[in-house]
Design a protein around this motif. Sequence first.
Motif: not given
Length: 371
Positions: A194-204
Amino acid sequence: CRRYSCVVIRVDHLTKRYGPLTAVDGLSFSVREGEVLGLLGPNGAGKTTTLRMITGSVPPSRGRVRIGGFDVFERPIDAKRLLGYLPEQPPVHPEMTVRRYLRFVAALKDVPAARTAAAVDRAIGRARLGDAADAAIRTLSKGYRQRVGLAQAIVHEPPVLVLDEPTSSLDPKQRAEVRDFILELKGRHTVVLSTHILPEVAGVADRIVILHRGRVMAEDTPERLGERLRARDAVRVVVGGAGTAAGAAGVPAPMPEDVTLALAALPGAIRVSIITGADSAGAIEARVESGRGTDLRAEAAALVVSRGWRLLGLAGESLSLEDVFLALTDGSGREGGGESKGVGDGSGSGRGGASAEAGGGGGTAGGRGGA
C-alpha cells in the motif's frame, strides 16, 4: 500452478465497520502468483484496514479472505504460514541486535532450528543489513529499521508478502532502496503493498487497485488505467509578454485571466487552467483540456500569435496516475470527514492555479497537495 496463472490471494466482499463508520466497503479483488499488487489511495482510504484484514490482524465485519486457498479466519495458522507482513511501523525489539531479533522471529515462524542460521543470513543479505547485523536495533537509523522490518517479513521465505506503506517517512535515497528491494522480490513472491505515493506503486506494481473511502474505484495495470479512464486530452501553453512588433503597436502584456478567457474560446476546449501565473519574466503557463482525440496545439499557437503574445512553449500532455485518481475521486482530499494527505509524487510539492470551464464565467482557485 504456473506463475501468474494461479490466484494466491482472494478477497471477497470485504467490509469493516467501526460503529457508524464504514472503513472498508465491500472490497473484492484477487492477486496471482508472482504478481505485485499496489493499493493506492490517500490516507483514510482504507488501505491499512484492508491489509490488516488480509493478514488476519483484524476480523472483517463481512466478507472473507483466502491465502493459498486457506480462509484467514477459519484456518488462520495455515494461512499465516504463507504470509510475511510488514506493518507501517516495523515490529522490532530495540534492545535486540538485528541478528538476534531475526533468530527470534524465525523461531516464531517455525523455521527449523537446523535452518535458522542460514535463513537469518539470507534475510540479512537480501535486506542489505550486513554492516549492521550485530548492532542493537535502537542504534539504527529509520531507514535501517525499515530494512530490519523487511528482513523479518522474509526470514521464513513466505510465498506472500504484505507491505503497508513500506517507504513511509523515508528519505528519497531510502525510498529508492526499498523499491529496489521490492523489485528483487518480484516474480519470486506474491506482493501486496500500500502507498499514497504515486512513483512507489507505478514503478513496481503489475496492477493497481485505487481505493477511495473504502471502495475500489478502479483496478488495472498502471499503463491501462490512464488509457481506460482518460476522457480528455490536454495541451500545455506557455505565453510571454507582447512580441516586438506587437509591443511597438502598444499591445499590453497578457494577464492570466486574459490567457484563460482567450484559450477557453477555442473550438473544442473544455477547460482551461492556469498552472503558473505571470512569473518574474512575465511567462504564464496554461493547460487546455479538450475532448479525447482533439489536438488543440495548432489552434492554441495561432491564437497566441494572433493576439501579439509570445509563444514560449507548447506541448501535448498525457494523463498521469494522479490525474486518474483525482478524476475518480472528484479531486477530493477529504476522507471520512477529516482532511487527509493527497496522493502525490512524494516530493512534498503542490500544484494549483486559476481555472475556467470553456464557455463559462469566472475561474475558481484550486490546488493539489503533494504527499
